[in-house]
Design an enzyme around this catalytic site. Structure first.
Site, mmCIF file in Angstrom:
data_model
loop_
_atom_site.group_PDB
_atom_site.id
_atom_site.type_symbol
_atom_site.label_atom_id
_atom_site.label_comp_id
_atom_site.label_asym_id
_atom_site.label_seq_id
_atom_site.Cartn_x
_atom_site.Cartn_y
_atom_site.Cartn_z
ATOM 1 N N CYS A 70 0.415 -9.082 1.110
ATOM 2 C CA CYS A 70 -0.098 -9.690 -0.296
ATOM 3 C C CYS A 70 1.330 -9.637 -0.229
ATOM 4 C CB CYS A 70 -0.590 -8.186 -0.622
ATOM 5 S SG CYS A 70 -1.576 -7.135 0.266
ATOM 6 N N ASP A 71 2.846 -9.548 -0.607
ATOM 7 C CA ASP A 71 3.689 -10.233 -1.354
ATOM 8 C C ASP A 71 4.827 -10.877 -0.877
ATOM 9 O OD1 ASP A 71 2.951 -9.169 -3.534
ATOM 10 O OD2 ASP A 71 3.577 -6.857 -3.647
ATOM 11 N N CYS A 85 3.293 -3.824 -0.232
ATOM 12 C CA CYS A 85 2.109 -4.516 0.999
ATOM 13 C C CYS A 85 3.346 -6.166 1.108
ATOM 14 C CB CYS A 85 1.279 -5.300 0.303
ATOM 15 S SG CYS A 85 -0.397 -6.067 1.380
HETATM 16 P P1 FAD Z 1 -9.347 0.952 -3.381
HETATM 17 O O1 FAD Z 1 -8.981 -0.731 -3.900
HETATM 18 O O2 FAD Z 1 -8.351 2.373 -3.290
HETATM 19 O O3 FAD Z 1 -10.145 1.863 -4.566
HETATM 20 C C1 FAD Z 1 -11.084 2.819 -3.684
HETATM 21 C C2 FAD Z 1 -10.843 3.553 -5.423
HETATM 22 O O4 FAD Z 1 -11.544 5.110 -4.801
HETATM 23 C C3 FAD Z 1 -9.800 3.554 -6.291
HETATM 24 O O5 FAD Z 1 -11.035 2.375 -7.934
HETATM 25 C C4 FAD Z 1 -10.961 4.991 -6.952
HETATM 26 O O6 FAD Z 1 -9.967 5.702 -8.435
HETATM 27 C C5 FAD Z 1 -11.957 5.343 -6.134
HETATM 28 N N1 FAD Z 1 -11.589 7.019 -6.281
HETATM 29 C C6 FAD Z 1 -11.014 7.733 -5.082
HETATM 30 N N2 FAD Z 1 -11.386 8.759 -4.728
HETATM 31 C C7 FAD Z 1 -12.295 9.190 -6.366
HETATM 32 C C8 FAD Z 1 -13.153 10.213 -6.111
HETATM 33 N N3 FAD Z 1 -12.756 11.432 -5.946
HETATM 34 N N4 FAD Z 1 -14.172 10.724 -7.003
HETATM 35 C C9 FAD Z 1 -14.128 8.868 -7.681
HETATM 36 N N5 FAD Z 1 -13.683 7.760 -7.606
HETATM 37 C C10 FAD Z 1 -12.919 7.798 -6.607
HETATM 38 N N6 FAD Z 1 -5.081 -6.891 -1.112
HETATM 39 C C11 FAD Z 1 -5.204 -8.125 -0.354
HETATM 40 O O7 FAD Z 1 -6.015 -8.887 0.317
HETATM 41 N N7 FAD Z 1 -4.378 -9.033 -0.747
HETATM 42 C C12 FAD Z 1 -3.279 -8.367 -2.006
HETATM 43 O O8 FAD Z 1 -2.698 -9.180 -2.227
HETATM 44 C C13 FAD Z 1 -2.959 -7.289 -1.888
HETATM 45 N N8 FAD Z 1 -2.327 -6.960 -3.236
HETATM 46 C C14 FAD Z 1 -1.926 -6.113 -3.348
HETATM 47 C C15 FAD Z 1 -1.134 -4.998 -4.083
HETATM 48 C C16 FAD Z 1 -1.092 -4.000 -4.523
HETATM 49 C C17 FAD Z 1 0.528 -3.741 -5.615
HETATM 50 C C18 FAD Z 1 -1.338 -2.842 -3.934
HETATM 51 C C19 FAD Z 1 -1.331 -1.334 -3.989
HETATM 52 C C20 FAD Z 1 -2.505 -2.849 -2.712
HETATM 53 C C21 FAD Z 1 -2.561 -4.382 -2.213
HETATM 54 N N9 FAD Z 1 -3.482 -4.190 -1.367
HETATM 55 C C22 FAD Z 1 -3.555 -5.829 -1.144
HETATM 56 C C23 FAD Z 1 -4.148 -4.154 -0.759
HETATM 57 C C24 FAD Z 1 -5.712 -3.952 -1.503
HETATM 58 O O9 FAD Z 1 -5.608 -3.447 -2.729
HETATM 59 C C25 FAD Z 1 -6.449 -2.547 -0.924
HETATM 60 O O10 FAD Z 1 -6.402 -2.895 0.593
HETATM 61 C C26 FAD Z 1 -7.952 -3.086 -1.158
HETATM 62 O O11 FAD Z 1 -8.008 -2.346 -2.666
HETATM 63 C C27 FAD Z 1 -8.187 -1.414 -1.223
HETATM 64 O O12 FAD Z 1 -9.986 -1.265 -1.372
HETATM 65 P P2 FAD Z 1 -10.666 0.325 -1.395
HETATM 66 O O13 FAD Z 1 -11.833 0.051 -1.388
HETATM 67 O O14 FAD Z 1 -11.452 0.675 0.049
HETATM 68 O O15 FAD Z 1 -9.908 1.197 -2.313
#
Ligand code: FAD
Ligand code: NAP
Length: 314
Positions: free
Chosen positions: A136-137, A133
């Site tokens: 982010c970084d 990302c």
């Molecule tokens: P996710 O955070 O992916 O959450 C999805 C959830 O669904 C997970 O907890 C998973 O366990 C659960 N899940 C999946 N399938 C199932 C299932 N079948 N049954 C039950 N549960 C399930 N964004 C920023 O804004 N700033 C940053 O600095 C930043 N840094 C990042 C650094 C890293 C290393 C990473 C990997 C990402 C970063 N991001 C950052 C991006 C950010 O994390 C994502 O955009 C955000 O978390 C997306 O949110 P979400 O709720 O859509 O999905």
């Protein structure tokens, strides 16, 4: 019968839970297979969530979110959802443990996973110099040199973004032709501080307790290995959305997806199937940021409330 089932407990799912319960839906369950928080809990620093100014980790950021939602009645079921299907007006939420739930509406927030390229040290240094990302970084490498892996639109666009922050960007691609749009390729070629390292694959990222110090890159044509002394390696080799829960027994999809498997939604986060919403990284054109995922979750919940009201509370 749940008013709303939320699948996934990252920023999108938790915010959907907050808005759905606080907005008056009854029996709202968030199915999250692990601890709530989502992929941001893997990040060692987050600087771009509005209002958060200290040096905090992704875990610190997410820690209070579940408590806030539970206060308004959200229930967390620590379980993996295997499939969401629809039977008449009712959604069926099938869990991997064999249990099933019924719900009037569903918000799918299962997120995405950046693909790993598979080179030595990639996992070990992930979050300590290896990143997926740039938004982010990238800032952590201001005034430094970095390497970018990949040859698609994401890699080239992120290389252009990083070139504005970093002194030099080595763009490492396994072929001599890019998959990215021609105009993006042209912009990259015209950027003086991007050096193309073509026909090359990352072999090993190495470092010390503080993080990454370099990347070994191998030329696939002549077998030569080059050492790039970079503290940051950005891997953009594609992304997988977690859409499996939408796959039906007969192999069809519960709602429309695009070619990359992302869920097609409108501005209300409605999918092509009434009563089914998608939010966060899983949806089309997701900016893949915590603040955006949270916003999507709120939008989806507000519209799920309207859907349940209109269809079940006549
Ligand atoms: P996710 O955070 O992916 O959450 C999805 C959830 O669904 C997970 O907890 C998973 O366990 C659960 N899940 C999946 N399938 C199932 C299932 N079948 N049954 C039950 N549960 C399930 N964004 C920023 O804004 N700033 C940053 O600095 C930043 N840094 C990042 C650094 C890293 C290393 C990473 C990997 C990402 C970063 N991001 C950052 C991006 C950010 O994390 C994502 O955009 C955000 O978390 C997306 O949110 P979400 O709720 O859509 O999905
Ligand atoms: P992508 O198009 O699948 O490109 C992935 C790149 O990573 C390819 O160049 C691929 O090499 C390389 N790669 C894959 N596995 C690798 C490995 N193990 N080691 C080294 N390199 C590896 O992914 P993306 O760039 O994330 O784009 C995904 C989709 O979103 C695409 O359709 C893209 O057009 C779209 N997108 C569009 C925009 C835009 O329109 N502005 C912006 C971003 C993304 P090969 O080329 O050799 O296969």
């Amino acid at each position: 019968m749940l008013d709303c089932a939320i699948v996934g407990g990252g920023p999108a799912g938790l915010t959907a839970g907050l808005y759905a319960t606080r907005g008056g839906l009854q029996n709202v369950v968030m199915f999250e297979k692990g601890l709530p928080g989502g992929q941001i809990t893997q990040s060692s620093e987050i600087e771009n969530y509005p209002g958060v100014t200290g040096d905090i980790t992704g875990m610190d950021l997410m820690q209070p979110w579940p408590k806030q939602c539970m206060k308004f009645g959200l229930k967390h079921e620590m379980a993996e959802v295997s499939r969401v299907s629809k039977n008449g007006e009712t959604f069926i939420i099938a869990l991997s443990n064999g249990e099933t739930y019924e719900a009037k509406s569903v918000i799918v927030c299962t997120g995405s996973v950046p693909r790993r390229a598979g080179f030595k040290g990639e996992d070990e240094f992930f979050g300590r110099g290896v990143s997926t990302c740039a938004t982010c970084d990238g800032f952590f490498y201001k005034g430094k040199e970095v390497a970018v892996i990949g040859g698609g639109d994401t890699a080239l666009e992120e290389a252009l973004y990083l070139a504005k922050i970093c002194t030099k960007v080595y763009l490492v691609h396994r072929r001599d032709k890019f998959r990215a749009a021609p105009n993006t390729v042209k912009r990259v070629e015209e950027t003086p501080n991007i050096e193309l390292i073509l026909d090359s694959v990352p072999e090993e990222v190495y470092g010390d307790a503080m993080g990454v110090t370099g990347l070994k890159v191998k030329n696939t044509k002549n077998g030569e290995t080059t050492d790039l002394s970079v503290p940051g390696v950005f891997v953009f080799v594609g992304n997988n959305v977690n859409n499996e829960v939408l796959k039906q027994e007969d192999g069809s999809w519960l709602c429309e997806l695009n070619e990359q498997g992302q869920v097609v939604v409108n501005l209300k986060m409605q999918t092509s199937l009434e009563g089914l919403f998608a939010a966060g990284d899983l949806r089309i054109d997701a900016p893949k940021q915590v603040v955006c995922a949270a916003g999507d979750g709120a939008t989806a919940a507000i519209n799920a409330i309207a859907y349940v009201d209109e269809h079940f509370n006549k």
